[in-house]
Design an enzyme around this catalytic site. Structure first.
Site, PDB file in Angstrom:
ATOM      1  N   GLU A 199       0.890  -1.173   0.000  1.00  0.00           N
ATOM      2  CA  GLU A 199       0.000   0.000   0.000  1.00  0.00           C
ATOM      3  C   GLU A 199       0.927   1.223   0.000  1.00  0.00           C
ATOM      4  OE1 GLU A 199      -2.236   0.601   3.631  1.00  0.00           O
ATOM      5  OE2 GLU A 199      -3.614   2.030   2.718  1.00  0.00           O
ATOM      6  N   ASP A 277     -12.329  -0.281   2.050  1.00  0.00           N
ATOM      7  CA  ASP A 277     -11.308  -0.086   3.082  1.00  0.00           C
ATOM      8  C   ASP A 277     -11.886   0.547   4.360  1.00  0.00           C
ATOM      9  OD1 ASP A 277      -8.770  -0.367   4.155  1.00  0.00           O
ATOM     10  OD2 ASP A 277      -7.823   1.182   2.939  1.00  0.00           O
ATOM     11  N   ASP A 278     -12.016   1.873   4.387  1.00  0.00           N
ATOM     12  CA  ASP A 278     -12.553   2.595   5.554  1.00  0.00           C
ATOM     13  C   ASP A 278     -13.550   3.632   5.038  1.00  0.00           C
ATOM     14  OD1 ASP A 278     -10.645   1.530   7.729  1.00  0.00           O
ATOM     15  OD2 ASP A 278      -9.300   2.195   6.135  1.00  0.00           O
TER      16      ASP A 278
HETATM   17  N1  ADE Z   1      -6.298   0.032   9.013  1.00  0.00           N
HETATM   18  C1  ADE Z   1      -7.431   0.556   8.539  1.00  0.00           C
HETATM   19  N2  ADE Z   1      -7.256   0.954   7.271  1.00  0.00           N
HETATM   20  C2  ADE Z   1      -5.983   0.652   6.929  1.00  0.00           C
HETATM   21  C3  ADE Z   1      -5.211   0.802   5.760  1.00  0.00           C
HETATM   22  N3  ADE Z   1      -5.700   1.374   4.665  1.00  0.00           N
HETATM   23  N4  ADE Z   1      -3.938   0.404   5.783  1.00  0.00           N
HETATM   24  C4  ADE Z   1      -3.429  -0.141   6.889  1.00  0.00           C
HETATM   25  N5  ADE Z   1      -4.115  -0.323   8.008  1.00  0.00           N
HETATM   26  C5  ADE Z   1      -5.393   0.075   8.035  1.00  0.00           C
HETATM   27 ZN    ZN Z   2      -7.136  -1.808   4.736  1.00  0.00          ZN
END
Ligand code: ADE
Ligand code: ZN
Length: 332
Positions: A199, A277-278
Site C-alpha cells: 500500500e 477499506d474505511d
Molecule cells: N487500518 C485501517 N485501514 C488501513 C489501511 N488502509 N492500511 C493499513 N491499516 C489500516
Molecule cells: Zn485496509
C-alpha cells in the site's frame, strides 16, 4: 443499462473493509453520548473537516481515536449493522470484514465483547438482509510479535467464527517478516491468511507476504506494479489483490484517480477486486468506489463485470456459492 445502473445491479463481494473504518460520525456521536465518553470534536462537521489525510499514519491516528468510543457489545453490533445496511443499498451480497481486536483489548474491552457484537450483526445480516459474511481478525503491525501471539491465543476458541487472520496498521518499518512465526501458528490452526502489503510499503513486502506469511490474498498490493517479476508471479498464481481506490486517493497513494493502476493491473490479467477499506473516512462505500474508477478510467461493461466476478473468485465462499453469483453476473 448504463454504467451506473450496471454497477448497482451487479452482485458484489467486499473483501477489504475494516469494520472500525465504517464508523460514520453520526453514529460515533450517538454512541459517545450513550457511553458518556468525550470525543475531541464539537460537531459532526468538525469531524468531517478533520478527515483530510496526507498519508496512512495521519488517517490511522484519527481512526484509532474514533474507535475509543466503542465499549459494550451493542456498540459493536450497531457499528456492523450500519455497515450491513450500506451493503444492502449497494448490492454487496457477501462481505469478509476485518476487525482489529488489539484496538479494543488495549483499552480494557474484552475480546468476547467485540466478537459477540460483530457475530450477532453477521447473523442478523444473513437472516434479515440475506447478506453472507465472514470475520477476519487483523494484527496491528505497529505492535509487537508477542502482542500478536497473545491476540492469536484469544482467537483460538473462536476458530469457527473467524475465517482468517490479516495484518494492518502502519506498514512502512513493519514488514511481514516481523510476524512470520505468528502467521505460521495461525496457519497450523486452520486460519486463512491475508495481509496488507504494497500500500505504502514496497513490492518487497508483497514478496514477504507471499513467501513468509503464505497469504491467500494480498490487501492493496498496488505497489506490486513496480516489480515486473512480482506481477508475473501474481498473474501465474492468480493471487488476488483487494484494491481500494478511494482509500488510495485519500491517503495520497495516488495523486489522481486517473492515474490509478487498477485498470492496468486488470488488463495484465491480475485478479484485482474493488473495495472500500474505511468508507466512513474515505468518502464512499462499494458503489462509490466503482463509480469513481469507472469515470476516471473509462471502464467498460466487460471490465465492470470482470471486477465483480473477481470479487467472488477471490472470496472465501464455497465453490458452489461462487458459481451461483458468477452465473448471475454473466446473466446481466
Ligand atoms: N487500518 C485501517 N485501514 C488501513 C489501511 N488502509 N492500511 C493499513 N491499516 C489500516
Ligand atoms: Zn485496509
Amino acid at each position: 443499462m448504463n454504467h451506473a445502473e450496471l454497477i448497482r445491479a451487479l452482485p458484489k463481494a467486499e473483501l477489504h473493509v475494516h469494520i472500525e473504518g465504517t464508523f460514520e460520525p453520526e453514529l460515533m456521536f450517538a454512541i459517545a453520548k450513550r457511553n458518556q465518553v468525550d470525543i475531541p470534536f464539537k460537531s459532526i462537521e468538525e469531524v468531517k473537516q478533520a478527515y483530510n489525510f496526507h498519508n496512512l499514519q495521519s488517517f490511522l491516528d484519527i481512526y484509532y481515536a474514533g474507535a475509543n468510543v466503542l465499549i459494550v457489545e451493542q456498540d459493536f453490533y450497531d457499528l456492523a449493522w450500519a455497515y450491513f445496511e450500506k451493503c444492502h443499498e449497494d448490492h454487496v451480497v457477501h462481505t469478509e470484514m476485518f476487525f482489529d481486536p488489539q484496538t479494543h483489548t488495549e483499552r480494557g474491552i474484552a475480546f468476547e465483547t467485540v466478537l459477540n457484537g460483530l457475530r450477532r450483526a453477521c447473523q442478523d445480516a444473513q437472516t434479515k438482509l440475506g447478506i453472507s459474511s465472514e470475520l477476519i481478525m487483523c494484527f496491528l503491525r505497529h505492535l509487537s510479535e508477542e502482542d500478536a501471539f497473545k491476540t492469536l491465543e484469544q482467537a483460538l476458541p473462536y476458530k469457527d467464527v473467524i475465517v482468517g487472520v490479516g495484518l494492518d496498521s502502519s506498514e512502512v518499518g513493519h514488514p511481514p517478516a516481523k510476524f512470520e512465526r505468528v502467521f505460521a501458528k495461525a496457519r497450523e490452526n486452520g486460519f486463512l491468511i491475508v495481509a496488507h502489503a504494497g500500500e505504502e510499503g514496497p513490492a518487497a513486502y508483497v514478496w514477504e507476504a507471499l513467501d513468509l506469511l503464505k497469504v491467500n490474498r494480498i490487501d492493496h498490493g498496488v505497489r506490486s506494479e513496480e516489480d515486473p517479476q512480482l506481477l508475473e508471479r501474481l498473474v501465474k498464481e492468480r493471487m488476488p489483490l483487494t484494491v481500494c481506490p478511494l482509500s488510495n486517493l485519500k491517503l495520497c497513494v495516488v495523486d489522481d484517480m486517473a492515474q490509478h493502476n487498477i485498470k492496468r493491473l486488470l488488463d495484465q490479467g491480475l485478479c484485482v477486486t474493488v473495495n472500500s477499506d474505511d468508507p466512513a473516512y474515505f468518502g464512499g462505500y462499494m458503489n462509490d468506489n466503482f463509480f469513481a474508477i469507472t469515470e476516471a478510467l473509462n471502464l467498460n461493461e466487460a471490465e465492470l463485470k470482470q471486477l465483480a466476478i473477481n470479487s467472488f473468485e477471490a472470496s472465501f465462499l464455497s465453490e458452489v456459492e461462487k458459481e451461483k453469483w458468477i452465473n448471475q453476473i454473466h446473466a446481466l
